[in-house]
Write a protein that holds these residues in place. Structure first.
Motif, PDB file in Angstrom:
ATOM      1  N   ARG A   1       0.825  -1.219   0.000  1.00 49.77           N
ATOM      2  CA  ARG A   1       0.000   0.000   0.000  1.00 49.77           C
ATOM      3  C   ARG A   1       0.851   1.258   0.000  1.00 49.77           C
ATOM      4  O   ARG A   1       0.480   2.278  -0.555  1.00 49.77           O
ATOM      5  CB  ARG A   1      -0.937  -0.013   1.211  1.00 49.77           C
ATOM      6  N   LYS A   2       2.053   1.144   0.642  1.00 47.48           N
ATOM      7  CA  LYS A   2       2.879   2.344   0.693  1.00 47.48           C
ATOM      8  C   LYS A   2       3.310   2.770  -0.705  1.00 47.48           C
ATOM      9  O   LYS A   2       3.418   3.940  -1.003  1.00 47.48           O
ATOM     10  CB  LYS A   2       4.066   2.164   1.630  1.00 47.48           C
TER      11      LYS A   2
ATOM     12  N   HIS B   1       0.693   4.561  -2.486  1.00 44.83           N
ATOM     13  CA  HIS B   1       0.650   5.953  -2.036  1.00 44.83           C
ATOM     14  C   HIS B   1       1.737   6.786  -2.717  1.00 44.83           C
ATOM     15  O   HIS B   1       1.524   7.961  -3.009  1.00 44.83           O
ATOM     16  CB  HIS B   1       0.783   6.025  -0.518  1.00 44.83           C
ATOM     17  N   VAL B   2       2.895   6.154  -2.965  1.00 39.70           N
ATOM     18  CA  VAL B   2       3.964   6.853  -3.687  1.00 39.70           C
ATOM     19  C   VAL B   2       3.460   7.229  -5.085  1.00 39.70           C
ATOM     20  O   VAL B   2       3.670   8.342  -5.570  1.00 39.70           O
ATOM     21  CB  VAL B   2       5.236   5.976  -3.781  1.00 39.70           C
TER      22      VAL B   2
ATOM     23  N   ILE C   1       1.196  10.201  -4.778  1.00 43.31           N
ATOM     24  CA  ILE C   1       1.876  11.464  -4.490  1.00 43.31           C
ATOM     25  C   ILE C   1       2.668  11.921  -5.724  1.00 43.31           C
ATOM     26  O   ILE C   1       2.767  13.111  -6.021  1.00 43.31           O
ATOM     27  CB  ILE C   1       2.766  11.314  -3.231  1.00 43.31           C
ATOM     28  N   GLY C   2       3.182  10.949  -6.485  1.00 40.32           N
ATOM     29  CA  GLY C   2       3.876  11.267  -7.730  1.00 40.32           C
ATOM     30  C   GLY C   2       2.936  11.927  -8.730  1.00 40.32           C
ATOM     31  O   GLY C   2       3.288  12.908  -9.392  1.00 40.32           O
TER      32      GLY C   2
ATOM     33  N   GLN D   1       0.242  13.649  -8.006  1.00 38.45           N
ATOM     34  CA  GLN D   1      -0.045  15.006  -7.526  1.00 38.45           C
ATOM     35  C   GLN D   1       1.104  15.950  -7.843  1.00 38.45           C
ATOM     36  O   GLN D   1       0.902  17.096  -8.230  1.00 38.45           O
ATOM     37  CB  GLN D   1      -0.228  14.992  -6.015  1.00 38.45           C
ATOM     38  N   ASN D   2       2.333  15.435  -7.663  1.00 38.17           N
ATOM     39  CA  ASN D   2       3.495  16.277  -7.873  1.00 38.17           C
ATOM     40  C   ASN D   2       3.636  16.666  -9.344  1.00 38.17           C
ATOM     41  O   ASN D   2       4.053  17.770  -9.659  1.00 38.17           O
ATOM     42  CB  ASN D   2       4.742  15.544  -7.388  1.00 38.17           C
TER      43      ASN D   2
ATOM     44  N   VAL E   1       1.598  19.645 -10.307  1.00 35.26           N
ATOM     45  CA  VAL E   1       2.103  20.944  -9.894  1.00 35.26           C
ATOM     46  C   VAL E   1       2.791  21.627 -11.079  1.00 35.26           C
ATOM     47  O   VAL E   1       2.662  22.822 -11.294  1.00 35.26           O
ATOM     48  CB  VAL E   1       3.103  20.794  -8.727  1.00 35.26           C
ATOM     49  N   TYR E   2       3.477  20.814 -11.891  1.00 34.95           N
ATOM     50  CA  TYR E   2       4.195  21.374 -13.040  1.00 34.95           C
ATOM     51  C   TYR E   2       3.368  21.237 -14.296  1.00 34.95           C
ATOM     52  O   TYR E   2       3.832  20.735 -15.307  1.00 34.95           O
ATOM     53  CB  TYR E   2       5.532  20.657 -13.217  1.00 34.95           C
TER      54      TYR E   2
ATOM     55  N   GLN F   1      17.236   9.642   3.558  1.00 35.51           N
ATOM     56  CA  GLN F   1      15.929   9.395   4.164  1.00 35.51           C
ATOM     57  C   GLN F   1      15.337   8.053   3.745  1.00 35.51           C
ATOM     58  O   GLN F   1      14.510   7.492   4.460  1.00 35.51           O
ATOM     59  CB  GLN F   1      14.966  10.526   3.864  1.00 35.51           C
TER      60      GLN F   1
ATOM     61  N   LYS G   1      14.406   4.865   6.443  1.00 33.64           N
ATOM     62  CA  LYS G   1      13.017   4.422   6.574  1.00 33.64           C
ATOM     63  C   LYS G   1      12.838   3.015   6.027  1.00 33.64           C
ATOM     64  O   LYS G   1      13.593   2.597   5.154  1.00 33.64           O
ATOM     65  CB  LYS G   1      12.103   5.365   5.781  1.00 33.64           C
TER      66      LYS G   1
ATOM     67  N   VAL H   1      11.721   1.441   3.558  1.00 36.46           N
ATOM     68  CA  VAL H   1      11.177   1.590   2.203  1.00 36.46           C
ATOM     69  C   VAL H   1      12.274   1.222   1.208  1.00 36.46           C
ATOM     70  O   VAL H   1      13.456   1.396   1.483  1.00 36.46           O
ATOM     71  CB  VAL H   1      10.661   3.045   2.009  1.00 36.46           C
TER      72      VAL H   1
ATOM     73  N   TYR I   1      10.306   2.509  -4.897  1.00 42.83           N
ATOM     74  CA  TYR I   1       9.832   3.873  -4.735  1.00 42.83           C
ATOM     75  C   TYR I   1       9.974   4.662  -6.038  1.00 42.83           C
ATOM     76  O   TYR I   1       9.034   5.274  -6.532  1.00 42.83           O
ATOM     77  CB  TYR I   1      10.641   4.526  -3.610  1.00 42.83           C
TER      78      TYR I   1
ATOM     79  N   LEU J   1       7.189   6.194  -8.873  1.00 42.51           N
ATOM     80  CA  LEU J   1       7.183   7.584  -9.347  1.00 42.51           C
ATOM     81  C   LEU J   1       7.267   7.634 -10.868  1.00 42.51           C
ATOM     82  O   LEU J   1       6.628   8.453 -11.528  1.00 42.51           O
ATOM     83  CB  LEU J   1       8.353   8.365  -8.748  1.00 42.51           C
TER      84      LEU J   1
END
Lengths: 266, 346
Positions: A2-3, A6-7, A10-11, A13-14, A17-18, A93, A97, A99, A104, A108
């Motif tokens: 699941r994590k 979520h990546v 979030i990818g 969404q990011n 932004v652009y 980081q 963690k 991960v 990851y 993305l």
């Protein structure tokens, strides 16, 4: 698991932004296509003329499918982002963690591929409709499924290669030289410049064993229904081999890089 | 059992010494001289659960190297360490779920998204239950007064606000050990104070073991009863903060106000004069002589007010460091004279 979903989230969404950045990128990815149309238009100056088995219609279909494949399967900035994260110590980081960095980054990569595909789909459909006289596309569901699989594997392969190149940042301050070398070879031997089967037969046969062939040309052959069942089977086997090869190589480079990064025995 | 136990931890870095100039750069392509730098040398200490310990030292003293080894980012050259019973550099998930490292100069939040998104990602990465997560987030957000900023893009936050968000992100999984590397660096005085207050409150509330490095003595004075001082890779003090003054400051300060303006030369017979402005005098006097000097002063000078103070800890430590570096560089020069740098190819 699941994590990593979520990546992916979030990818996505990011990338939004652009929005201007990727909108322009998607639009301008058509420039090389237009260039190719003009170039090949001049080559096939009279209708019905053929060159190494290609005519105007099949060439346009080829390059149109190529742009689509590009947005589905080619990493945009993943390699430079990965190298930057290594150079600036941001991978700390991920080491701290629970991960996995490869997974990851892979998530993305897919999040940006999904958006690029969605955005290029609109102009592609338009261009395909305008050039419907020429374009030859898969007709049956099976063909779509096979082409989809080849494109998916191509994306995995391209990510694997970009990941391996990017990890050189553990040793090099700047990875633009190796990236550019790989990119140039991909461009010529992947089929970006011209359809590879236009090459002399012995050369073409040799290229069929290199990974670059499976980044672009093979999925396009499947998509344009130009591969025989036997060629397809063989192609998928080699393509899967290369995907596994680069994934395993990536893990090995990561471990070696990390040994240097964390200064094991240093 | 101590939460953190460190024995003989040593880290040597090999650094490439470039010969100056363009020709030097060319020569460096095939022949390089390396020198070994000891970033940490035989470091030993142990920290009990719930302690808040300050880790002090000038730039390049080896504080960050030790923190990196304790969080598993660096392998030691020699020595052992256990944190909560784990060997950090093995990076087991069981260990990674129980500690956090916050570096004041590194950003772990998604730059272009609100901090809340990064928190949600951490929730998934650490597998925190929604209810527990929400409770923890509420607590942290209230303590740091950041509720209104949760949905603001990280790049639009001020440095202080970003640091607070970093702290929240690091604490969501309720780590039992927290390493803070310069958490107040670059912050304004008010933000520094807020962050400090938060660290204190959080430590008291949750009995989290905290190892904190900082350049600001104010941080250390406000937070830590115990300090470990490291200099050029070696630990040279480990004890209570108040002990530093007793042990290293051999003088005290005497301030007084006179009704007239005494000359500096006249005052010098009592001790070294630090200040002498319109009757206000500050003297540095050997600890053993303080009473005697006071008595003399009261007899000979028309004093209206008098105060005896300890030398500020900041000054004591600065003094120790400058003495140590003078000592260290002398030692280094001797070592260099004895052995020419090792040569290695590649």
């Amino acid at each position: 698991m699941r994590k990593y979903l979520h990546v992916l989230n979030i990818g996505l969404q990011n990338t939004f932004v652009y929005r201007w950045n990727f909108l322009l990128r998607c639009l301008f990815s058509f420039v090389p296509f237009l260039g190719a149309i003009y170039l090949w238009g001049a080559v096939f100056n009279d209708p019905g003329k053929k060159l190494a088995g290609y005519d105007m219609a099949s060439t346009i279909s080829y390059f149109l499918a190529l742009i689509f494949l590009d947005s589905v399967a080619s990493p945009t900035e993943d390699d430079f982002q990965i190298a930057g994260e290594i150079r600036d110590g941001l991978i700390n980081q991920f080491l701290l963690k629970p991960v996995n960095y490869f997974t990851y980054r892979f998530c993305l990569f897919w999040s940006s591929r999904m958006i690029y595909t969605a955005v290029t789909l609109i102009p592609i459909v338009c261009v395909a409709y305008l050039s419907r006289k020429y374009a030859v596309f898969p007709l049956t569901l099976d063909q779509w499924a096979l082409a989809g699989t080849a494109a998916f594997l191509s994306a995995c392969l391209q990510f694997g290669m970009a990941y391996c190149t990017a990890l050189l940042a553990f040793w090099l301050l700047d990875i633009s030289a190796p990236t550019f070398i790989v990119f140039s070879i991909e461009f010529a031997l992947g089929g970006h410049l011209f359809p590879l089967d236009m090459m002399p037969a012995p050369l073409y046969q040799a290229i069929r064993f290199l990974p670059f062939y499976y980044e672009y040309f093979f999925p396009l052959q499947v998509f344009l229904a130009k591969a025989s069942p036997q060629e397809m089977l063989q192609g998928f086997v080699v393509q899967i081999f290369w995907v596994i090869f680069f994934f395993v190589l990536g893990q090995a480079i990561w471990r070696a890089g990390l040994r240097k990064y964390t200064a094991v025995g240093g | 059992m101590p939460a953190i136990e460190v024995h003989g931890l040593t880290k040597a870095f090999r650094t490439y010494k470039k010969i100056p100039g363009f020709l030097g750069a060319i020569r460096g392509l095939w022949s390089r001289a390396y020198t070994a730098t000891l970033a940490a040398n035989d470091v030993c200490f142990s920290i009990h659960e719930g302690e808040l310990v300050g880790f002090l030292g000038p730039n390049g003293a080896g504080k960050t190297t030790v923190l990196k080894m304790l969080s598993g980012l660096l392998y030691p050259t020699r020595g052992t360490a256990t944190v909560l019973g784990h060997i950090p550099w093995e990076r087991e998930n069981a260990y990674r779920r129980q500690f956090a490292l916050v570096m004041g100069q590194k950003n772990q939040l998604w730059w272009d998204l609100p901090a809340h998104e990064s928190f949600e990602l951490n929730r998934e990465i650490y597998g925190i239950e929604r209810k527990t997560f929400q409770k923890k987030l509420d607590e942290l957000v209230d303590l740091l007064e950041m509720r209104e900023k949760l949905n603001v893009m990280v790049r639009e936050l001020s440095l202080g606000e970003r640091m607070k968000m970093e702290l929240i992100a690091a604490l969501l999984h309720s780590p039992r050990v927290l390493f803070l590397d310069e958490p107040t660096i670059g912050l304004d005085v008010i933000s520094q104070q807020k962050v400090r207050q938060f660290i204190r409150e959080y430590n008291e509330r949750h009995r989290v073991t905290i190892l904190l490095t900082s350049h600001y003595m104010a941080d250390i004075e406000a937070l830590c009863d115990r300090v470990i001082i490291i200099h050029q890779g070696n630990i040279f003090f480990d004890g209570r903060l108040s002990e530093i003054v007793n042990r290293f400051a051999d003088s005290k300060l005497i301030h007084f106000q006179c009704s007239d303006e005494p000359s500096t030369s006249a005052m010098e017979r009592f001790g070294s004069v630090l200040e002498n402005i319109s009757g206000h005098v500050r003297l540095k006097v050997q600890r053993a002589n303080v009473l005697k000097v006071c008595k003399q002063l009261l007899e000979e000078v028309p004093i209206t007010d008098l105060n005896i103070e300890e030398i500020p800890i900041d000054d004591v430590i600065r003094e120790i460091f400058s003495q140590q570096s003078a000592l260290g560089s002398r030692k280094l020069a001797e070592q260099r004279a004895q052995s020419a740098p090792r040569k290695a190819g590649g």
